[in-house]
Design a protein around this motif. Structure first.
Motif, PDB file in Angstrom:
ATOM      1  N   VAL A  58     -12.629  -4.648  -4.258  1.00  0.00           N
ATOM      2  CA  VAL A  58     -12.729  -3.198  -4.370  1.00  0.00           C
ATOM      3  C   VAL A  58     -11.337  -2.610  -4.163  1.00  0.00           C
ATOM      4  O   VAL A  58     -10.371  -3.348  -3.948  1.00  0.00           O
ATOM      5  CB  VAL A  58     -13.720  -2.610  -3.327  1.00  0.00           C
ATOM      6  CG1 VAL A  58     -15.134  -3.128  -3.586  1.00  0.00           C
ATOM      7  CG2 VAL A  58     -13.283  -2.929  -1.903  1.00  0.00           C
ATOM      8  N   THR A  59     -11.222  -1.300  -4.215  1.00  0.00           N
ATOM      9  CA  THR A  59      -9.946  -0.647  -3.954  1.00  0.00           C
ATOM     10  C   THR A  59      -9.892  -0.210  -2.485  1.00  0.00           C
ATOM     11  O   THR A  59     -10.938  -0.048  -1.845  1.00  0.00           O
ATOM     12  CB  THR A  59      -9.758   0.595  -4.838  1.00  0.00           C
ATOM     13  OG1 THR A  59     -10.690   1.605  -4.435  1.00  0.00           O
ATOM     14  CG2 THR A  59      -9.978   0.253  -6.310  1.00  0.00           C
ATOM     15  N   PRO A  60      -8.693   0.018  -1.952  1.00  0.00           N
ATOM     16  CA  PRO A  60      -8.607   0.546  -0.580  1.00  0.00           C
ATOM     17  C   PRO A  60      -9.364   1.852  -0.404  1.00  0.00           C
ATOM     18  O   PRO A  60      -9.955   2.103   0.647  1.00  0.00           O
ATOM     19  CB  PRO A  60      -7.099   0.735  -0.380  1.00  0.00           C
ATOM     20  CG  PRO A  60      -6.471  -0.289  -1.269  1.00  0.00           C
ATOM     21  CD  PRO A  60      -7.366  -0.332  -2.486  1.00  0.00           C
ATOM     22  N   PHE A 200      10.151   9.453  -2.417  1.00  0.00           N
ATOM     23  CA  PHE A 200       9.591   9.350  -1.067  1.00  0.00           C
ATOM     24  C   PHE A 200       8.089   9.636  -1.114  1.00  0.00           C
ATOM     25  O   PHE A 200       7.283   8.879  -0.570  1.00  0.00           O
ATOM     26  CB  PHE A 200      10.309  10.335  -0.149  1.00  0.00           C
ATOM     27  CG  PHE A 200       9.783  10.363   1.259  1.00  0.00           C
ATOM     28  CD1 PHE A 200      10.214   9.437   2.199  1.00  0.00           C
ATOM     29  CD2 PHE A 200       8.855  11.322   1.648  1.00  0.00           C
ATOM     30  CE1 PHE A 200       9.727   9.461   3.504  1.00  0.00           C
ATOM     31  CE2 PHE A 200       8.360  11.362   2.943  1.00  0.00           C
ATOM     32  CZ  PHE A 200       8.797  10.427   3.871  1.00  0.00           C
ATOM     33  N   GLY A 201       7.703  10.727  -1.790  1.00  0.00           N
ATOM     34  CA  GLY A 201       6.290  11.076  -1.874  1.00  0.00           C
ATOM     35  C   GLY A 201       5.474  10.064  -2.642  1.00  0.00           C
ATOM     36  O   GLY A 201       4.387   9.655  -2.199  1.00  0.00           O
ATOM     37  N   VAL A 202       5.975   9.624  -3.792  1.00  0.00           N
ATOM     38  CA  VAL A 202       5.263   8.627  -4.590  1.00  0.00           C
ATOM     39  C   VAL A 202       5.167   7.306  -3.835  1.00  0.00           C
ATOM     40  O   VAL A 202       4.126   6.645  -3.834  1.00  0.00           O
ATOM     41  CB  VAL A 202       5.954   8.429  -5.954  1.00  0.00           C
ATOM     42  CG1 VAL A 202       5.360   7.238  -6.698  1.00  0.00           C
ATOM     43  CG2 VAL A 202       5.818   9.691  -6.803  1.00  0.00           C
ATOM     44  N   GLY A 203       6.264   6.930  -3.168  1.00  0.00           N
ATOM     45  CA  GLY A 203       6.251   5.676  -2.405  1.00  0.00           C
ATOM     46  C   GLY A 203       5.208   5.675  -1.320  1.00  0.00           C
ATOM     47  O   GLY A 203       4.471   4.687  -1.143  1.00  0.00           O
ATOM     48  N   LEU A 204       5.094   6.773  -0.575  1.00  0.00           N
ATOM     49  CA  LEU A 204       4.074   6.844   0.474  1.00  0.00           C
ATOM     50  C   LEU A 204       2.675   6.852  -0.126  1.00  0.00           C
ATOM     51  O   LEU A 204       1.739   6.294   0.454  1.00  0.00           O
ATOM     52  CB  LEU A 204       4.290   8.089   1.335  1.00  0.00           C
ATOM     53  CG  LEU A 204       5.528   8.077   2.243  1.00  0.00           C
ATOM     54  CD1 LEU A 204       5.506   9.292   3.163  1.00  0.00           C
ATOM     55  CD2 LEU A 204       5.606   6.803   3.080  1.00  0.00           C
ATOM     56  N   ALA A 211      -0.428  -0.655  -2.590  1.00  0.00           N
ATOM     57  CA  ALA A 211       0.483  -1.192  -3.612  1.00  0.00           C
ATOM     58  C   ALA A 211       1.882  -1.310  -3.004  1.00  0.00           C
ATOM     59  O   ALA A 211       2.798  -0.554  -3.357  1.00  0.00           O
ATOM     60  CB  ALA A 211       0.485  -0.292  -4.842  1.00  0.00           C
ATOM     61  N   PHE A 212       2.061  -2.259  -2.106  1.00  0.00           N
ATOM     62  CA  PHE A 212       3.273  -2.329  -1.300  1.00  0.00           C
ATOM     63  C   PHE A 212       4.516  -2.674  -2.122  1.00  0.00           C
ATOM     64  O   PHE A 212       5.586  -2.108  -1.910  1.00  0.00           O
ATOM     65  CB  PHE A 212       3.086  -3.344  -0.171  1.00  0.00           C
ATOM     66  CG  PHE A 212       1.879  -3.072   0.683  1.00  0.00           C
ATOM     67  CD1 PHE A 212       1.601  -1.789   1.127  1.00  0.00           C
ATOM     68  CD2 PHE A 212       1.001  -4.088   1.030  1.00  0.00           C
ATOM     69  CE1 PHE A 212       0.489  -1.516   1.902  1.00  0.00           C
ATOM     70  CE2 PHE A 212      -0.115  -3.841   1.812  1.00  0.00           C
ATOM     71  CZ  PHE A 212      -0.381  -2.549   2.239  1.00  0.00           C
ATOM     72  N   GLU A 213       4.389  -3.617  -3.063  1.00  0.00           N
ATOM     73  CA  GLU A 213       5.545  -3.989  -3.872  1.00  0.00           C
ATOM     74  C   GLU A 213       5.980  -2.831  -4.768  1.00  0.00           C
ATOM     75  O   GLU A 213       7.180  -2.579  -4.926  1.00  0.00           O
ATOM     76  CB  GLU A 213       5.234  -5.233  -4.699  1.00  0.00           C
ATOM     77  CG  GLU A 213       5.098  -6.509  -3.858  1.00  0.00           C
ATOM     78  CD  GLU A 213       4.923  -7.744  -4.720  1.00  0.00           C
ATOM     79  OE1 GLU A 213       5.066  -7.630  -5.952  1.00  0.00           O
ATOM     80  OE2 GLU A 213       4.636  -8.811  -4.148  1.00  0.00           O
ATOM     81  N   ALA A 248       4.376  -3.577   6.230  1.00  0.00           N
ATOM     82  CA  ALA A 248       3.063  -3.850   5.640  1.00  0.00           C
ATOM     83  C   ALA A 248       3.026  -5.197   4.938  1.00  0.00           C
ATOM     84  O   ALA A 248       1.965  -5.823   4.835  1.00  0.00           O
ATOM     85  CB  ALA A 248       2.690  -2.744   4.658  1.00  0.00           C
ATOM     86  N   GLN A 249       4.184  -5.653   4.482  1.00  0.00           N
ATOM     87  CA  GLN A 249       4.259  -6.944   3.796  1.00  0.00           C
ATOM     88  C   GLN A 249       4.666  -8.084   4.730  1.00  0.00           C
ATOM     89  O   GLN A 249       4.849  -9.215   4.287  1.00  0.00           O
ATOM     90  CB  GLN A 249       5.253  -6.857   2.634  1.00  0.00           C
ATOM     91  CG  GLN A 249       4.815  -5.880   1.550  1.00  0.00           C
ATOM     92  CD  GLN A 249       5.856  -5.723   0.461  1.00  0.00           C
ATOM     93  OE1 GLN A 249       5.858  -6.426  -0.546  1.00  0.00           O
ATOM     94  NE2 GLN A 249       6.756  -4.775   0.648  1.00  0.00           N
ATOM     95  N   GLY A 250       4.829  -7.775   6.019  1.00  0.00           N
ATOM     96  CA  GLY A 250       5.203  -8.805   6.983  1.00  0.00           C
ATOM     97  C   GLY A 250       6.652  -9.227   6.898  1.00  0.00           C
ATOM     98  O   GLY A 250       7.022 -10.282   7.433  1.00  0.00           O
TER      99      GLY A 250
END
Length: 391
Positions: A58-60, A200-204, A211-213, A248-250
């Motif tokens: 599923v999606t987050p 910044f806004g799109v990244g957050l 979608a961390f990458e 988030a990606q460790g």
């Protein structure tokens, strides 16, 4: 008693997957997953939400569920969100339906709105935001001071629209529309600082979707430079955003490097730019947030111990501090009363933000399962009642 764990259990059951299978795919123990489902552990890490979403196909967003309805007691009405939705949709199809207004007037209105957002005056923001969105885009469409208004639209949508929706627990799809409108405006303006704000806004936004990458790519692609005050502040904020994607990606190496870079930049900034509040105290708060994303509650609590809330630049960041402190202390034995105190402090500043926060609501449920002191229990019951939770 509804919390994210309840929704998670419903999805897992509907998928016909066992605790053991889902926990194994998500990289956690079955007992930990069971505690999440029972509300004994708050589901507050983006990386874990993303891992569980992958395990369940599923999606987050499916896991975190729909937006929490805003309530009248916080001064925010449902029709404010509906009006913002209508304005964003109208702008998205090129029919803003606003008035053509001078750049000076629009800039003044935007400053009043953004100051209200900074001060957690969400009712004022909600009252003026829909018409301002329409008027800014109608004026751009009319060819009035286009480049300046494009830059204003970027700031309005990132620091106003998306931030307001996030703080009141509004629909994430609307925040995403706002950030993509900001990105389009920044690209049209061909302004590196505006592109950095939009990134910044799109990244957050991407970070919130797991979608961390992609978030890392968007954030690192922006380059506002450090030759101007705006560039310095935005370079620092992008470094902070990148630290969270790394956590988030460790990737602790990249996380630490980004936070250290942001710390270095604080030595060269003065005042505030763009309502971001970039500075040394804010960097320490992001360090705590990164530690929380890694699940290192002891480090996060220690960091919040060393932050003086009054040193943070505005009410918005002080609420973020108290919520981070609550998350950290809730998981540490003998510090749960500190977590409750932090939640109450956040609520006193911005009740709508606390009542609409899935994380804060989850903490109330989690802490209530462990409350022993009558005083702590009474505080939790009062907070739960005000947030519309039935404990």
């Amino acid at each position: 008693m509804q919390h994210l764990g309840t929704n998670l259990r419903r999805i897992r059951t509907a998928r016909g997957k066992s605790l053991d299978v889902v926990a194994g795919l998500a990289g956690i123990s079955p007992s930990y997953l069971s505690r999440i489902e029972r509300g004994e552990r708050t589901l507050d890490r983006r990386s874990l939400i993303a891992a569980l979403a992958r395990a369940l196909d599923v999606t987050p967003v499916d896991i975190v569920g729909p937006a929490i309805p805003v309530t009248a007691d916080t001064g925010i009405a449902d029709d404010q969100v509906d009006a913002v939705r209508a304005a964003l949709l109208a702008v998205s199809v090129g029919i803003p339906g606003g008035d053509v207004v001078s750049c000076d007037v629009l800039r003044s209105r935007a400053h009043i709105l953004l100051n209200a957002q900074r001060d957690c005056d969400y009712r004022t923001v909600g009252e003026s935001l829909p018409q301002l969105i329409r008027d800014v885009h109608a004026s751009i469409q009319a060819g009035r001071d286009v480049r300046e208004l494009l830059r204003l639209a970027v700031m309005l949508h990132v620091q106003g629209t998306a931030a307001w929706l996030g703080d009141i627990g509004g629909p994430s799809d609307l925040a995403w529309i706002a950030t993509t409108l900001a990105r389009d405006a920044a690209q049209r303006a061909e302004d590196p600082t505006s592109i950095a704000i939009a990134s910044f806004g799109v990244g957050l936004g991407l970070l919130g979707e797991g979608a961390f990458e992609l978030a890392s790519h968007v954030i690192t692609a922006a380059d506002p430079g450090t030759a101007s005050p705006g560039g310095l502040h935005l370079s620092g904020m992008l470094a902070l955003a990148y630290s969270l994607t790394a956590a988030a990606q460790g990737d602790t190496t990249s996380e630490t490097a980004a936070l250290d870079h942001a710390t270095d930049l604080t030595q060269h900034v003065d005042g505030d730019y763009g309502w971001f509040g970039f500075g040394a105290a804010n960097v320490n708060l992001w360090r705590a947030s990164a530690a929380l994303e890694r699940g290192d509650h002891a480090t996060a609590a220690s960091l919040t111990d060393r932050i003086e809330p009054d040193s943070l630049p505005n009410p918005t960041r002080r609420v973020a501090y108290y919520l981070a402190r609550a998350r950290a202390c809730a998981r540490l034995r003998h510090r749960r009363s500190d977590a409750v105190d932090a939640l109450r402090a956040a609520e006193r500043i911005a009740p709508a933000r606390v009542h609409g926060s899935r994380v804060a609501r989850g903490l109330v449920v989690e802490l209530s399962e462990r409350a022993r002191s009558d005083v702590v229990g009474a505080e939790l019951r009062g907070l739960a009642s005000r947030a519309g939770l039935d404990l």
